[in-house]
Design a protein around this motif. Sequence first.
Motif, PDB file in Angstrom:
ATOM      1  N   GLU A  96      21.824  17.588  10.975  1.00  0.00           N
ATOM      2  CA  GLU A  96      20.901  17.097  12.003  1.00  0.00           C
ATOM      3  C   GLU A  96      19.491  16.861  11.493  1.00  0.00           C
ATOM      4  N   ILE A  97      19.244  17.142  10.229  1.00  0.00           N
ATOM      5  CA  ILE A  97      17.889  17.036   9.680  1.00  0.00           C
ATOM      6  C   ILE A  97      17.907  16.139   8.449  1.00  0.00           C
ATOM      7  N   GLY A  98      16.981  15.206   8.397  1.00  0.00           N
ATOM      8  CA  GLY A  98      16.840  14.343   7.236  1.00  0.00           C
ATOM      9  C   GLY A  98      15.853  14.920   6.245  1.00  0.00           C
ATOM     10  N   GLY A  99      16.008  14.563   4.984  1.00  0.00           N
ATOM     11  CA  GLY A  99      15.104  15.042   3.952  1.00  0.00           C
ATOM     12  C   GLY A  99      14.035  14.016   3.619  1.00  0.00           C
ATOM     13  N   VAL A 100      12.856  14.507   3.252  1.00  0.00           N
ATOM     14  CA  VAL A 100      11.754  13.646   2.812  1.00  0.00           C
ATOM     15  C   VAL A 100      11.326  14.107   1.425  1.00  0.00           C
ATOM     16  N   MET A 101      11.350  13.200   0.470  1.00  0.00           N
ATOM     17  CA  MET A 101      10.874  13.471  -0.891  1.00  0.00           C
ATOM     18  C   MET A 101       9.913  12.367  -1.277  1.00  0.00           C
ATOM     19  N   SER A 102       8.834  12.732  -1.951  1.00  0.00           N
ATOM     20  CA  SER A 102       7.753  11.764  -2.115  1.00  0.00           C
ATOM     21  C   SER A 102       6.949  12.057  -3.370  1.00  0.00           C
ATOM     22  N   ASN A 103       6.168  11.060  -3.777  1.00  0.00           N
ATOM     23  CA  ASN A 103       5.222  11.245  -4.876  1.00  0.00           C
ATOM     24  C   ASN A 103       3.788  11.278  -4.380  1.00  0.00           C
ATOM     25  N   ASP A 104       3.602  11.355  -3.049  1.00  0.00           N
ATOM     26  CA  ASP A 104       2.257  11.230  -2.479  1.00  0.00           C
ATOM     27  C   ASP A 104       2.124  12.139  -1.263  1.00  0.00           C
ATOM     28  N   GLU A 105       1.206  13.092  -1.329  1.00  0.00           N
ATOM     29  CA  GLU A 105       1.050  14.061  -0.240  1.00  0.00           C
ATOM     30  C   GLU A 105       0.578  13.407   1.053  1.00  0.00           C
ATOM     31  N   VAL A 106      -0.320  12.435   0.942  1.00  0.00           N
ATOM     32  CA  VAL A 106      -0.853  11.792   2.149  1.00  0.00           C
ATOM     33  C   VAL A 106       0.247  11.036   2.877  1.00  0.00           C
ATOM     34  N   LEU A 107       1.055  10.290   2.132  1.00  0.00           N
ATOM     35  CA  LEU A 107       2.154   9.554   2.759  1.00  0.00           C
ATOM     36  C   LEU A 107       3.175  10.519   3.356  1.00  0.00           C
ATOM     37  N   ASP A 155       0.823  -1.210   0.000  1.00  0.00           N
ATOM     38  CA  ASP A 155       0.000   0.000   0.000  1.00  0.00           C
ATOM     39  C   ASP A 155       0.856   1.259   0.000  1.00  0.00           C
ATOM     40  N   ALA A 156       2.077   1.134   0.453  1.00  0.00           N
ATOM     41  CA  ALA A 156       2.994   2.272   0.475  1.00  0.00           C
ATOM     42  C   ALA A 156       4.420   1.743   0.543  1.00  0.00           C
ATOM     43  N   ILE A 157       5.358   2.544   0.047  1.00  0.00           N
ATOM     44  CA  ILE A 157       6.773   2.205   0.070  1.00  0.00           C
ATOM     45  C   ILE A 157       7.542   3.335   0.724  1.00  0.00           C
ATOM     46  N   ILE A 158       8.427   2.988   1.640  1.00  0.00           N
ATOM     47  CA  ILE A 158       9.339   3.964   2.237  1.00  0.00           C
ATOM     48  C   ILE A 158      10.758   3.436   2.079  1.00  0.00           C
ATOM     49  N   ASP A 159      11.635   4.284   1.538  1.00  0.00           N
ATOM     50  CA  ASP A 159      13.036   3.898   1.493  1.00  0.00           C
ATOM     51  C   ASP A 159      13.849   4.836   2.370  1.00  0.00           C
ATOM     52  N   VAL A 160      14.931   4.315   2.922  1.00  0.00           N
ATOM     53  CA  VAL A 160      15.797   5.069   3.829  1.00  0.00           C
ATOM     54  C   VAL A 160      17.233   4.892   3.365  1.00  0.00           C
ATOM     55  N   ALA A 161      17.958   6.002   3.223  1.00  0.00           N
ATOM     56  CA  ALA A 161      19.310   5.901   2.683  1.00  0.00           C
ATOM     57  C   ALA A 161      20.156   7.104   3.069  1.00  0.00           C
ATOM     58  N   ALA A 206       7.763   7.292  -0.322  1.00  0.00           N
ATOM     59  CA  ALA A 206       8.494   8.377   0.336  1.00  0.00           C
ATOM     60  C   ALA A 206       9.947   7.956   0.491  1.00  0.00           C
ATOM     61  N   HIS A 207      10.829   8.881   0.191  1.00  0.00           N
ATOM     62  CA  HIS A 207      12.268   8.656   0.281  1.00  0.00           C
ATOM     63  C   HIS A 207      12.832   9.486   1.432  1.00  0.00           C
ATOM     64  N   LEU A 208      13.505   8.821   2.363  1.00  0.00           N
ATOM     65  CA  LEU A 208      14.107   9.492   3.516  1.00  0.00           C
ATOM     66  C   LEU A 208      15.621   9.497   3.334  1.00  0.00           C
ATOM     67  N   ASP A 209      16.175  10.686   3.092  1.00  0.00           N
ATOM     68  CA  ASP A 209      17.624  10.824   2.936  1.00  0.00           C
ATOM     69  C   ASP A 209      18.209  11.218   4.290  1.00  0.00           C
ATOM     70  N   ILE A 210      18.954  10.301   4.912  1.00  0.00           N
ATOM     71  CA  ILE A 210      19.495  10.514   6.250  1.00  0.00           C
ATOM     72  C   ILE A 210      21.013  10.716   6.215  1.00  0.00           C
ATOM     73  N   ALA A 211      21.531  11.212   5.089  1.00  0.00           N
ATOM     74  CA  ALA A 211      22.979  11.378   4.971  1.00  0.00           C
ATOM     75  C   ALA A 211      23.547  12.278   6.059  1.00  0.00           C
ATOM     76  N   GLY A 212      22.788  13.278   6.487  1.00  0.00           N
ATOM     77  CA  GLY A 212      23.275  14.172   7.535  1.00  0.00           C
ATOM     78  C   GLY A 212      23.224  13.583   8.929  1.00  0.00           C
ATOM     79  N   PRO A 213      22.045  13.201   9.406  1.00  0.00           N
ATOM     80  CA  PRO A 213      21.914  12.811  10.818  1.00  0.00           C
ATOM     81  C   PRO A 213      22.257  11.367  11.142  1.00  0.00           C
TER      82      PRO A 213
END
Length: 501
Positions: free
Chosen positions: A388-399, A369-375, A462-469
């Motif tokens: 100290e802050i991760g980025g969130v990029m997505s194709n879906d506003e609700v997610l 129903d949804a996909i989340i990746d973390v990298a 939703a893509h979570l880019d955690i390169a910083g934190p």
Amino acid sequence: MPAPLLPTLQASPTLGKDVDVVVVGVRGTAENPSLVGVPADLDKVTTKKVGSSLTELALAVGASAKRGRTAVLSAAGGVRVVTVGLGEDAETSPAELRFAAGVGVRAAAGLSRERTPVRVALALPVEEPEQARAVAEGALLGSYTYRPVTQSDPKPSDLSQLVLIGDTKTLSAPIAAAEVMVRAVTQAREWVNTPPNLLYPESFADDARSWMSDAKVTAEVLDEKALAKGGYGGILAVGGGSSRLPRLVRLTYSPRGAKAHLALIGKGVTFDSGGLNLKPGDSMYTMKCDMAGAATVIAATRAIADLGLKIKITCYASLAENLPSDTSYRPSDVLTMYGGTTVENGNCDAEGRLVMADALARACEDKPDAIIDVATLTGACVVALGEEIGGVMSNDEVLTEHVLAAAEAAGEDFWELPIHASVRDQLESSVADLKSTGTKRAGGAQVAAAFLREFVGENPWAHLDIAGPAFRTGGAEGDLSAGGTGVGVRTVVEVARSLAG
């Protein structure tokens, strides 16, 4: 790999006789600070024996309400008191309580003498379940330190036991939930902190599978032969330059009554030299942390299962070591990804998106129903948002709303970034379906996310880019330890909780 060493945690309505250190809060303005959570029995005895209340003594030694500021004083009966600033607000948020508990416990651990661990009580606000869980999490997370695996005589823990002062019945459930979450976060930290000669694709996969052996999670590991048979061209290319060949870990948690299905994808580059696009030496030193995304989703899957959340989880951790050799993939190589999409490789140091793309394409076949990746995907995200802050990029506003709300509930900092429509044009290739890198230096985080988006189809993602934190090169702070932080684990668990309903 041994489990992280953590003190025991329990609740008690009173301070008891065996406590060595008690942590209390300070709230208010600089002109009018006041102590919060002072145990009445300790204050009474101290006033009687010393002639001054604990508040008077604390203010005399410089106790402050400033966030994270600590002071140490002695009370009656040999008990030492650590005060920790809670700020000016009349009510302290769970995130601030988690931070304060970590600060207080770390300060208390510093009071241990001659390798003798101390027993620490926390008298912070725990009236609400969210407060209690935050204090418990912060105390345990603040007690974590990485134990060097090569030390012949490792230093014992400075803490023997943690005690939350409050009603034992109401605290039992928050403490149990906190312990599950902390086991997951600290395991992620432990993997990130492990030297890359000890944690490589095969050993990481084996350790993950072993860690799941007593959980309600099914584990499957695809080796290099299975990856070749399945057509996982991205993972195989990135891992092809190393003698320690790649792996794909697939975890499944399928509880009865689950009404939603969440797919989790994690980048697991156990060491990133940059491949043939070799990184500068100074930039390479911390690249053992480039598998933090995989550590995050594996640990989160275990926590979701241990908490019994009613949501199906399918987790993929793409594990590879990116090294230069005569078998390395090259810039301008054309790779055939899982599912058949061809990709022109633009830069061997943009390897994370390739190992992730294979797993994303495979996850779509599970019909989530949804996909989340973390990298730990891009330095560009660090430039944009800091360390100290991760980025969130997505194709879906609700997610996206689910992720940001979950991050706030978890006390982790994430910020939404766009994927502008113009970015897609940079991925055009004359020799393949896509190019893995863009044509411009600017907006690199968006370009990487736009590439990943090509492999999720119509699925909410939703893509979570955690390169910083994901990794702290400085010292510990609050509930965050030096080195691997385990960031993202709590957020992913909270997303699963919200989707489970």
